[in-house]
Design a protein around this motif. Structure first.
Motif, PDB file in Angstrom:
ATOM      1  N   ARG A 205       0.813  -1.212   0.000  1.00 46.16           N
ATOM      2  CA  ARG A 205       0.000   0.000   0.000  1.00 46.16           C
ATOM      3  C   ARG A 205       0.849   1.265   0.000  1.00 46.16           C
ATOM      4  NH1 ARG A 205      -5.283  -0.872   2.017  1.00 46.16           N
ATOM      5  NH2 ARG A 205      -5.640  -3.014   2.687  1.00 46.16           N
ATOM      6  N   THR A 206       2.152   1.128   0.063  1.00 44.68           N
ATOM      7  CA  THR A 206       3.016   2.289   0.236  1.00 44.68           C
ATOM      8  C   THR A 206       3.722   2.655  -1.057  1.00 44.68           C
ATOM      9  OG1 THR A 206       3.428   1.562   2.503  1.00 44.68           O
ATOM     10  CG2 THR A 206       4.909   3.238   1.624  1.00 44.68           C
ATOM     11  N   GLU A 249       1.187  12.927  -6.496  1.00 45.53           N
ATOM     12  CA  GLU A 249       0.893  11.794  -5.612  1.00 45.53           C
ATOM     13  C   GLU A 249      -0.610  11.521  -5.593  1.00 45.53           C
ATOM     14  OE1 GLU A 249       2.457  11.877  -1.665  1.00 45.53           O
ATOM     15  OE2 GLU A 249       4.365  12.769  -2.274  1.00 45.53           O
ATOM     16  N   ARG A 250      -1.390  12.597  -5.461  1.00 48.12           N
ATOM     17  CA  ARG A 250      -2.838  12.458  -5.319  1.00 48.12           C
ATOM     18  C   ARG A 250      -3.531  12.068  -6.622  1.00 48.12           C
ATOM     19  NH1 ARG A 250      -1.955  17.425  -2.198  1.00 48.12           N
ATOM     20  NH2 ARG A 250      -2.341  18.612  -4.100  1.00 48.12           N
ATOM     21  N   PHE A 254      -1.417   7.630  -6.681  1.00 47.59           N
ATOM     22  CA  PHE A 254      -2.416   6.949  -5.856  1.00 47.59           C
ATOM     23  C   PHE A 254      -3.485   6.250  -6.695  1.00 47.59           C
ATOM     24  CE2 PHE A 254      -6.674   7.331  -3.893  1.00 47.59           C
ATOM     25  CZ  PHE A 254      -6.553   6.268  -3.009  1.00 47.59           C
ATOM     26  N   HIS A 258      -3.611   2.086  -6.952  1.00 45.20           N
ATOM     27  CA  HIS A 258      -4.792   1.482  -6.335  1.00 45.20           C
ATOM     28  C   HIS A 258      -5.621   0.732  -7.380  1.00 45.20           C
ATOM     29  CE1 HIS A 258      -7.026   0.923  -2.753  1.00 45.20           C
ATOM     30  NE2 HIS A 258      -8.118   1.557  -3.161  1.00 45.20           N
ATOM     31  N   LEU A 441      -4.362  13.160  -0.324  1.00 43.01           N
ATOM     32  CA  LEU A 441      -4.027  11.754  -0.487  1.00 43.01           C
ATOM     33  C   LEU A 441      -4.539  10.969   0.709  1.00 43.01           C
ATOM     34  CD1 LEU A 441      -2.384   9.494  -1.925  1.00 43.01           C
ATOM     35  CD2 LEU A 441      -0.468  10.164  -0.470  1.00 43.01           C
ATOM     36  N   PHE A 445      -3.515   4.737   2.296  1.00 45.92           N
ATOM     37  CA  PHE A 445      -2.714   4.156   1.232  1.00 45.92           C
ATOM     38  C   PHE A 445      -1.228   4.333   1.504  1.00 45.92           C
ATOM     39  CE2 PHE A 445      -0.887   3.720  -2.994  1.00 45.92           C
ATOM     40  CZ  PHE A 445      -1.524   2.572  -3.407  1.00 45.92           C
ATOM     41  N   ARG A 446      -0.867   5.452   2.120  1.00 48.52           N
ATOM     42  CA  ARG A 446       0.533   5.696   2.443  1.00 48.52           C
ATOM     43  C   ARG A 446       0.953   4.970   3.702  1.00 48.52           C
ATOM     44  NH1 ARG A 446       2.869  10.262   0.417  1.00 48.52           N
ATOM     45  NH2 ARG A 446       4.753   9.356   1.242  1.00 48.52           N
ATOM     46  N   ASP A 452      -8.543   0.090   5.885  1.00 45.21           N
ATOM     47  CA  ASP A 452      -9.025   0.254   4.522  1.00 45.21           C
ATOM     48  C   ASP A 452     -10.538   0.296   4.546  1.00 45.21           C
ATOM     49  OD1 ASP A 452      -8.370  -1.520   1.390  1.00 45.21           O
ATOM     50  OD2 ASP A 452      -9.559   0.251   1.853  1.00 45.21           O
TER      51      ASP A 452
END
Length: 460
Positions: A205-206, A249-250, A254, A258, A441, A445-446, A452
């Motif tokens: 997830r990172t 990132e956003r 991401f 995902h 973000l 996820f980070r 979740d």
């Protein structure tokens, strides 16, 4: 102590192996097949090609390889990471399914559309005539892309309709990049703006973005001439402000990562995003499934964190341990690629090279080998289109550029050519402000330990 195998023979692999060897935990660093530069830096070259999978697996098991690092896209697209993992080896690099984000331009564009990642308007064609008909109805310039891998040369930026029609013919009819690569083409609207490369380590997830770079694809100064695999790079790219990095990132990393997890082809390794900054905002030009070349050379020169620790953490899905802890040299880096005469077209190998030792002796300079070998007369000679990546650090970007070109002048081989304007864009460009309305973000996820709340759970 850990023995490591690096797969590949280019400048990217030389840079990775060179930095891995500096780890306090590094045992023997092998490179298959490697080049003259890896051998000269105390790395053990192994005469095994990535297609010799059984031979490679037996070697890794016999030598107790603790981590396999796959450099180029071809073995990743062929499923080498899956094969070696299936034999119990620890591997840095995505699966064959995940590597489609680079091995198929059609897959990548459709993934971006599905994940709502900003990209250029596009159409996909499996026959040349409909592609030609579509091009003739456009009132704007287009880019024509071969669907499959083409060594960085399958993207043709066209100024006119006839140029685009010619590109379709070269890709689909003439099969200039191979019949498989040219089976389908993507025709997309040409975008104008500053291009930036951002690589992100991805594990579970990172994901952790690395400093932005700028590559120079065109063979000639001022971005003239045909595209190549890369004529040079610099890092960091000033145009990539902290605000823009957060936005990417956003809006890019991401949703893409995902979506791949939801699709049951999760990504593990390094995800390379090629961005262009347009008047309408950032658009994604392409994704790659591996470290860039020559972006790797400038990133590796600046990296202070132990690379072995970092890549092993990705393979073990422990990347969260490095969240905001990767240490970089504050000085910028510039890489100038020296090429064989005729590249990116036809060129001859076997040209003796002189001056590398003198260049390497300059402070904060490292010459990474990309296409070199030792011939039967024990001479260092050219063995590829892109031959060397002369890389330097400097107190400022201008200093790094000056030092790199000082080293370039010490090196010589017949037909050698290179761009003289690497990093000039950064010395002139003004940063572009990021939109302020971009969503935050999601922390889950980070942070792999986060809850979740998404109803669609990612694949294990």
């Amino acid at each position: 102590m850990m023995n490591v195998m690096v797969i590949g023979k280019g400048g990217r692999e030389h840079a990775l192996a060179w930095r891995l060897k500096q780890s306090p935990r590094a045992g023997t660093i092998f490179c298959a097949p490697g080049n003259a530069g890896t051998a000269s830096d105390g790395i053990t070259n192994v005469a095994i090609e990535y297609t010799e999978t059984d031979k490679l697996q037996r070697f890794c098991l016999r030598e107790k390889i603790g981590l396999v690092v796959i450099g180029p896209e071809d073995p990743l697209a062929a499923g080498l990471a899956d094969f070696l993992r299936g034999k119990g080896l620890k591997v840095f690099g995505p699966s064959k399914d995940a590597a489609r984000i680079e091995s198929s331009k059609v897959f990548a564009k459709e993934l971006m559309r599905h994940a709502d990642v900003p990209t250029a308007e596009f159409r996909v064609f499996d026959h040349p005539q409909p592609a030609r008909d579509y091009i003739e109805t456009r009132d704007y310039p287009v880019v024509v892309k071969a669907d499959g891998l083409a060594a960085g040369k399958g993207v043709m930026v066209c100024k006119t309709g006839p140029e685009a029609v010619s590109a379709v013919r070269r890709i689909m009819t003439d099969a200039e990049f191979g019949s498989k690569a040219g089976r389908n083409v993507v025709v997309e609207k040409r975008l104008d703006g500053e291009e930036v490369s951002v690589l992100a380590l991805v594990s579970g997830r990172t994901f952790l973005p690395l400093p932005a770079c700028q590559d120079h694809k065109a063979v000639g100064d001022g971005d003239t001439g045909p595209n190549t695999g890369g004529m040079g790079a610099y890092c960091p790219a000033p145009v990539a402000t902290p605000e823009l990095m957060k936005e990417w990132e956003r809006t890019v990393f991401f949703p893409t990562i995902h979506a791949m997890k939801r699709g049951r082809y999760p990504f593990q390794g390094v995800l390379f995003g090629g961005f262009i900054l347009t008047n309408q905002g950032t658009r994604v030009l392409e994704f790659n499934c591996r470290f860039g070349d020559p972006e790797t050379q400038v990133l590796i020169m600046r990296l202070k964190t132990d690379l072995l620790d970092l890549l092993e953490a990705v393979a073990d899905e422990r990347l969260q341990e490095f969240e905001e802890k990767i240490v970089w040299d504050t000085r910028p880096a510039v890489c100038v690629v020296l090429c064989s005469g005729g590249y990116p077209g036809k060129y001859d190998n076997g040209k003796p090279i002189t001056g590398i030792a003198d260049a390497d002796r300059l402070p904060d300079v490292k010459v990474f080998h990309a296409g070199t070998k030792i011939d039967e007369r024990d001479r260092l000679v050219t063995d590829g289109g892109r031959v060397l990546g002369v890389t330097a650090l400097g107190d400022t970007l201008a200093d790094a550029k000056a030092r790199a070109y000082e080293a370039v002048k010490l090196i010589s081989f017949t037909g050698m050519h290179y761009r003289s304007d690497i990093a000039d864009k950064a010395l002139k460009v003004k940063p572009v402000a990021a939109p302020t309305e971009a969503p935050k973000l999601p922390a889950k996820f980070r942070k792999p330990g986060g809850q979740d709340t998404n109803s669609e759970k990612p694949a294990n």
